[in-house]
Scaffold this motif. Sequence first.
Motif, PDB file in Angstrom:
ATOM      1  N   UNK A  65       9.097  29.638  -8.507  1.00 35.81           N
ATOM      2  CA  UNK A  65       9.513  30.428  -7.358  1.00 35.81           C
ATOM      3  C   UNK A  65       9.049  29.788  -6.053  1.00 35.81           C
ATOM      4  N   UNK A  66       9.974  29.692  -5.085  1.00 40.03           N
ATOM      5  CA  UNK A  66       9.602  29.153  -3.791  1.00 40.03           C
ATOM      6  C   UNK A  66       8.723  30.125  -3.018  1.00 40.03           C
ATOM      7  N   UNK A  67       8.784  31.390  -3.375  1.00 38.40           N
ATOM      8  CA  UNK A  67       7.861  32.360  -2.766  1.00 38.40           C
ATOM      9  C   UNK A  67       6.428  32.005  -3.149  1.00 38.40           C
ATOM     10  N   UNK A  68       6.228  31.637  -4.417  1.00 37.99           N
ATOM     11  CA  UNK A  68       4.895  31.229  -4.870  1.00 37.99           C
ATOM     12  C   UNK A  68       4.456  29.942  -4.194  1.00 37.99           C
ATOM     13  N   UNK A  69       5.384  29.011  -4.005  1.00 36.57           N
ATOM     14  CA  UNK A  69       5.059  27.759  -3.331  1.00 36.57           C
ATOM     15  C   UNK A  69       4.629  28.020  -1.889  1.00 36.57           C
ATOM     16  N   UNK A  70       5.343  28.889  -1.209  1.00 44.48           N
ATOM     17  CA  UNK A  70       5.005  29.215   0.176  1.00 44.48           C
ATOM     18  C   UNK A  70       3.637  29.893   0.239  1.00 44.48           C
ATOM     19  N   UNK A  71       3.388  30.821  -0.678  1.00 39.60           N
ATOM     20  CA  UNK A  71       2.073  31.471  -0.729  1.00 39.60           C
ATOM     21  C   UNK A  71       0.974  30.434  -0.974  1.00 39.60           C
ATOM     22  N   UNK A  72       1.242  29.491  -1.867  1.00 40.13           N
ATOM     23  CA  UNK A  72       0.287  28.434  -2.171  1.00 40.13           C
ATOM     24  C   UNK A  72      -0.035  27.624  -0.919  1.00 40.13           C
ATOM     25  N   UNK A  73       0.989  27.273  -0.134  1.00 42.49           N
ATOM     26  CA  UNK A  73       0.780  26.519   1.089  1.00 42.49           C
ATOM     27  C   UNK A  73      -0.010  27.290   2.134  1.00 42.49           C
ATOM     28  N   UNK A 166       2.886  24.366 -12.991  1.00 41.05           N
ATOM     29  CA  UNK A 166       3.894  23.704 -13.821  1.00 41.05           C
ATOM     30  C   UNK A 166       4.639  22.609 -13.078  1.00 41.05           C
ATOM     31  N   UNK A 167       4.633  22.674 -11.750  1.00 38.75           N
ATOM     32  CA  UNK A 167       5.306  21.651 -10.956  1.00 38.75           C
ATOM     33  C   UNK A 167       4.461  20.428 -10.705  1.00 38.75           C
ATOM     34  N   UNK A 168       3.192  20.449 -11.110  1.00 39.08           N
ATOM     35  CA  UNK A 168       2.323  19.296 -10.955  1.00 39.08           C
ATOM     36  C   UNK A 168       2.243  18.808  -9.525  1.00 39.08           C
ATOM     37  N   UNK A 169       2.398  17.484  -9.357  1.00 45.05           N
ATOM     38  CA  UNK A 169       2.309  16.873  -8.047  1.00 45.05           C
ATOM     39  C   UNK A 169       3.345  17.376  -7.066  1.00 45.05           C
ATOM     40  N   UNK A 170       4.501  17.764  -7.570  1.00 45.77           N
ATOM     41  CA  UNK A 170       5.543  18.282  -6.677  1.00 45.77           C
ATOM     42  C   UNK A 170       5.110  19.593  -6.034  1.00 45.77           C
ATOM     43  N   UNK A 171       4.431  20.433  -6.806  1.00 49.22           N
ATOM     44  CA  UNK A 171       3.923  21.686  -6.243  1.00 49.22           C
ATOM     45  C   UNK A 171       2.864  21.426  -5.187  1.00 49.22           C
TER      46      UNK A 171
END
Length: 280
Positions: A65-73, A166-171
């Motif tokens: 989820x890109x929502x999770x990616x944004x939260x991560x950032x 799960x996205x590894x380096x991409x995440x």
Amino acid sequence: MHKNQNLPFLAALSGMVSVQTGAAFAKTLFPVVGSEGVAALRLGISAIVLLIVFRPWTLRNSGISWVSIIMYGIVLALMNLLIYRAFAYIPVSIAISIEVMGPLVAALLTSRQKTDLLWILLSALGMFLLAAGDIHNVIDIRGVAYSIAAAFFWGLYVIVGRRVSGGGGRSVAAGMTIAALITVPLGTAQAGSALLIPGVLLTGLCVAILSSMLPFLLDMYSMRWLPSRVFGVLLSGSPAISALAGWIILREELSLTQCGGILAVMSACCGCALFARPRT
């Protein structure tokens, strides 16, 4: 479950050593560019390198989820900004001792073994001794407040990081880019053209490698295979590593009480590594 549980443990430990060493080097730049400037250098340089290497836009096909990616950032940005602000007021080891309470709380909330409580209590004792051991200086309450806020976001980092691991380096690349978009304008406003001084850029590159690129990639790997409770308790070793790095790099002296705190925290980490059982 990972076929060799030693590798995720070693990855988490290596990431912890790297990030705390980078934190000590980062503080040497404070007189030149300030805390926000250091955060901008760390995350900005890391984002550029990781974007080139990992091409995070391919995550759209990963199911993350890109929502999770944004939260991560966002969590990455706030965690860095707050802990660097804390470094400006109190020693690195004390700030990290307080900040690590975040992962410990995350570990406690996800614990499934009674023995985990022992390691958490031992870590808490170590943090107390580290924070209370400095009898020569009055602890600046501003540094304590920033450290507590950073602890909250470090606890979120453990939780949110697993969602995107799960996205590894991409995440990591995607999260770092979002974090850079938040911190670079703040750092530029504070430090201006001082960020472009060659010596500052070189030190910033070293800080970016030690504090962001290497440890967060190792974290992605270890969080993928270790339960949150185990990963969180392992991170409790951060005060010990930061205290040693602060002593070697910044000449921040340690009292006997603080040395006792280091031993308590390291004992907790060893106990976790030797006796914790991953949840299936």
